[in-house]
Design a protein around this motif. Structure first.
Motif, mmCIF file in Angstrom:
data_model
loop_
_atom_site.group_PDB
_atom_site.id
_atom_site.type_symbol
_atom_site.label_atom_id
_atom_site.label_comp_id
_atom_site.label_asym_id
_atom_site.label_seq_id
_atom_site.Cartn_x
_atom_site.Cartn_y
_atom_site.Cartn_z
ATOM 1 N N ASP A 1 -3.670 4.262 4.822
ATOM 2 C CA ASP A 1 -3.083 5.594 4.681
ATOM 3 C C ASP A 1 -4.009 6.653 5.284
ATOM 4 O O ASP A 1 -5.184 6.729 4.961
ATOM 5 C CB ASP A 1 -2.844 5.893 3.205
ATOM 6 N N LYS B 1 -2.130 0.515 3.067
ATOM 7 C CA LYS B 1 -3.576 0.340 2.892
ATOM 8 C C LYS B 1 -4.359 1.277 3.804
ATOM 9 O O LYS B 1 -5.406 1.782 3.417
ATOM 10 C CB LYS B 1 -3.950 -1.102 3.184
ATOM 11 N N ALA C 1 2.683 -3.118 4.300
ATOM 12 C CA ALA C 1 1.550 -3.184 3.368
ATOM 13 C C ALA C 1 0.270 -2.685 4.033
ATOM 14 O O ALA C 1 -0.524 -1.963 3.414
ATOM 15 C CB ALA C 1 1.367 -4.611 2.869
ATOM 16 N N LEU C 2 0.072 -3.052 5.301
ATOM 17 C CA LEU C 2 -1.112 -2.554 6.005
ATOM 18 C C LEU C 2 -1.039 -1.051 6.222
ATOM 19 O O LEU C 2 -2.062 -0.365 6.183
ATOM 20 C CB LEU C 2 -1.268 -3.269 7.346
#
Length: 84
Positions: free
Chosen positions: A27, A25, A21-22
Motif C-alpha cells: 500500500d 501489502k 494481496a500484494l
C-alpha cells in the motif's frame, strides 16, 4: 465442467488474488500500480475458464451477444463430435 476448465478458473483466481494481496501489502508503493494488469487478467479467466480466448475474440469481432456467440461455438463443436 472439466478438470481442465477448473484449473484455468483456479489459475485466474490465484492470479487475481495474489496480485490483489500484494497490492494491499504494498500500500502506497509505486509497485502496486504494476500489479494491476495481472489482477485484471485473472478476472476473465475466473469467469470464462478455458474459453477465455474464444470470449476475447468474440468481443473483438464486435459480437453484441458474446455469451450467445460462445454458446453457438460450443453447439457446433458438440454437433461436429457426434456427427462423425
Amino acid at each position: 465442467m472439466t478438470r481442465r476448465d477448473w484449473s484455468w478458473r483456479a489459475g485466474g483466481m490465484l492470479l487475481t488474488g495474489g496480485a490483489s494481496a500484494l497490492c494491499v501489502k504494498l500500500d502506497g508503493s509505486a509497485l502496486a500500480v504494476m500489479l494491476l494488469p495481472p489482477a485484471l487478467l485473472g478476472l476473465p479467466l475466473m469467469v470464462h475458464g478455458r474459453r477465455v480466448g474464444q470470449a476475447i475474440r468474440a468481443q473483438w469481432r464486435g459480437h453484441a451477444d458474446t455469451a450467445m456467440a460462445i454458446h453457438a461455438a460450443r453447439l457446433r463443436a458438440v454437433r461436429a463430435r457426434f456427427s462423425r
